[in-house]
Scaffold this active site. Structure first.
Site, mmCIF file in Angstrom:
data_model
loop_
_atom_site.group_PDB
_atom_site.id
_atom_site.type_symbol
_atom_site.label_atom_id
_atom_site.label_comp_id
_atom_site.label_asym_id
_atom_site.label_seq_id
_atom_site.Cartn_x
_atom_site.Cartn_y
_atom_site.Cartn_z
ATOM 1 N N LYS A 126 0.825 -1.291 0.224
ATOM 2 C CA LYS A 126 -0.443 -0.144 0.023
ATOM 3 C C LYS A 126 0.730 1.014 0.259
ATOM 4 O O LYS A 126 0.217 2.478 -0.270
ATOM 5 C CB LYS A 126 -0.607 -0.497 1.149
ATOM 6 C CG LYS A 126 -2.285 -0.897 1.271
ATOM 7 C CD LYS A 126 -3.366 -1.013 1.597
ATOM 8 C CE LYS A 126 -4.275 -2.560 1.780
ATOM 9 N NZ LYS A 126 -3.372 -3.534 1.880
HETATM 10 C C1 LIG Z 1 -4.058 -4.557 1.246
HETATM 11 C C2 LIG Z 1 -3.035 -5.252 1.261
HETATM 12 C C3 LIG Z 1 -4.027 -6.867 -0.531
HETATM 13 C C4 LIG Z 1 -4.631 -6.474 -0.660
HETATM 14 O O1 LIG Z 1 -4.705 -5.799 -1.857
HETATM 15 P P1 LIG Z 1 -6.478 -5.512 -2.609
HETATM 16 O O2 LIG Z 1 -5.670 -4.131 -3.221
HETATM 17 O O3 LIG Z 1 -7.494 -4.749 -1.210
HETATM 18 O O4 LIG Z 1 -6.840 -6.484 -3.565
HETATM 19 C C5 LIG Z 1 -3.001 -7.997 -0.286
HETATM 20 N N1 LIG Z 1 -1.852 -7.623 0.722
HETATM 21 C C6 LIG Z 1 -1.039 -7.101 1.623
HETATM 22 C C7 LIG Z 1 -0.263 -7.321 2.468
HETATM 23 C C8 LIG Z 1 -2.110 -6.119 1.814
HETATM 24 O O5 LIG Z 1 -1.763 -5.037 2.508
#
Ligand SMILES: *Cc1c(COP(=O)(O)O)cnc(C)c1O
Length: 483
Positions: A126
């Site tokens: 993120k």
């Molecule tokens: C947020 C997250 C995901 C999922 O991503 P999306 O965009 O919601 O599909 C997968 N792995 C980690 C470690 C995350 O923080």
């Protein structure tokens, strides 16, 4: 570039990138998408192949945010994507890559690799988008002399990525609600150790849903929201999606020698934000063979891509798993893909998502649309705790590489979709240190800890404990905004 809502309201209006940057849903409840996806020419692909990450980001983003002056946008991407920010790497020389590709080996005649997306400040993917959002928000607010108070609830990853992106930013404050004493010691320390005066951690006496309900209640008080300039940075934000398009290009260039080659990506998925960016990269003309959606036990998306049935889960059917950032009951970005799947028909999207609200889902199995899922390259699979642990162990033994639980879900499902001669790139969405308990279970050893994080849990922490009470949270915001 004009943006429209997936549900069709205000179809005649113009919305630029800057218009939708600070907002969330369109006013009809739909999500914003470009009126048409920009196509990438063969010449551009050739030219972009050797660009540093920040300049690649500039080239791609400038197609979507043509209302930001080019020199400003270039300065923003260069300020965001630096080796100093994405420094938590396996090998020192790879920090300059921002998203280095780590080759594992060849399985079933397919090269298998990880695209490292979690080398940023909070060790989860993120950061890739959120760091840019922090700089874009600061830029946009300064231009109009405005301020913004970001209110959010988190059970871990999103909140810390938002805080590290917004810390020290002019014109922005962050009020982040988290469940008191319910996060891991590492995640708690990551957030609460921030001492920046514009970051406020509120430890709510309750569970994550209590924190989430408070955020909803405050956001539904429109007068309060307007007076105190309350905003959010949730996963439906368009800028977050588009920032993620960049690393699909970067990963493609790293895994191939020429633009005649195709690659597949496997994406550990929850709210469908990450893989939605992959879909957009493919629509732009990036030679992607398959987009493999990997879920954990919360398999809403896997069920859809296997059967054509989209069925939102009730709270009791939403499991707390060892890959917790994928524990979702519905996928908030999914509507963007459905819009494209249905040939961009907003009336049908509106009807389907009304069915989601009223009947809990919809069924496209019988319609011709579902057959088109393959044309868009989508396939899927799911994982569970045992296969996750087994995959962590296997990748460690076979390739001497420690992966986190979410990435393990990705590798497990990727292996079910290998095609001879086509590189399979699994997106590494977090580092193992964030999910130490499962690493200890799988490997009987401590997870690797990047040097910058040694002693994190011992740092002084700054947070406010509040009861699960909407008024108390509002009072706190009022007292700390000086409005
Ligand atoms: C947020 C997250 C995901 C999922 O991503 P999306 O965009 O919601 O599909 C997968 N792995 C980690 C470690 C995350 O923080």
């Amino acid at each position: 570039m004009n943006y429209l809502s997936t549900r069709g309201a205000g179809a005649g209006e113009r919305h630029t990138f800057s218009d939708i940057l600070l907002g969330g849903l369109a006013k009809d409840g739909g999500l914003y998408l470009p009126a048409a996806y920009p196509r990438v020419s063969a010449d551009e692909l050739t030219r972009w192949r050797t660009l540093p990450y920040a300049d690649l980001a500039f080239e791609i983003l400038s197609k979507f945010c043509d209302d930001i002056p080019a020199e400003d946008l270039r300065a923003l991407t260069r300020k965001t994507y630096t080796a100093a920010t994405y420094c938590n790497v396996r090998d020192d020389e790879s920090a300059a890559q921002i998203t280095p590709l780590k080759t594992l080996g060849t399985e079933n005649d397919a090269p298998l690799a990880l695209l490292e997306l979690s080398n940023g400040p909070t060790l989860a993917f993120k950061d890739m988008a959120m760091q840019l959002i922090g700089n874009l928000f600061e830029y946009a607010l300064a231009k109009h002399g405005e301020t913004l108070n970001i209110l959010g609830a988190t059970s871990g990853d999103t909140g810390s990525a938002a805080e590290y992106a917004m810390r020290g930013k002019q014109g922005i404050r962050v009020f982040m609600l988290s469940p008191h004493k319910k996060m891991s010691a590492f995640q708690t320390a990551q957030m609460y150790s921030l001492q920046d005066p514009n970051i406020f951690n509120l430890a709510v006496e309750g569970v994550f849903d209590d924190a989430q309900d408070i955020v909803k209640a405050v956001s539904n008080d429109h007068a309060f929201k307007a007076k105190y300039k309350i905003g959010t940075v949730n996963s439906i934000n368009w800028a977050r999606v588009v920032a993620q398009v960049v690393y699909y290009f970067k990963g493609y260039f790293a895994a191939t020698k020429s633009n005649d080659e195709r690659v597949s990506f496997t994406v550990p998925s929850g709210n469908f934000g990450n893989v939605c960016a992959g879909h957009i990269a493919r629509m732009m003309g990036l030679p992607i063979e398959k987009l493999v959606v990997a879920t954990n036990e919360n398999d809403v998306l896997d069920e859809f891509f296997r059967t054509g049935i989209y069925r939102v889960r009730k709270a009791a059917e939403t499991y707390h798993t060892s890959s917790p950032s994928m524990d979702i009951s519905k996928a908030s970005n999914f509507e963007r893909f459905v819009f494209d799947l249905l040939g961009r028909d907003p009336a049908r999207v509106l009807q389907l998502f009304r069915d989601v609200e009223e009947k809990g889902g919809f069924d496209l199995a019988a319609s011709g649309d579902f057959a088109r899922v393959k044309e868009f390259g989508f396939v899927s699979g799911s994982s569970n705790h045992d296969s996750r642990v087994e995959t962590i162990r296997d990748v460690f033994q076979r390739y001497d590489t420690m992966i986190d639980t979410h990435t393990a879900d990705g590798v497990k499902v990727a292996r079910e979709h290998l095609q001879a001669g086509i590189p399979m790139i699994v997106l590494e969405t977090a580092q193992p240190i964030k999910f130490g308990e499962t690493i200890r279970e799988a490997l009987l050893r401590e997870p690797e800890r990047p040097a910058a994080f040694s002693g994190l849990e011992a740092l002084p922490q700054r947070f406010e404990v509040v009861p699960a009470d909407v008024q108390r949270v509002k009072d706190f915001i009022v007292a700390n905004t000086g409005a």
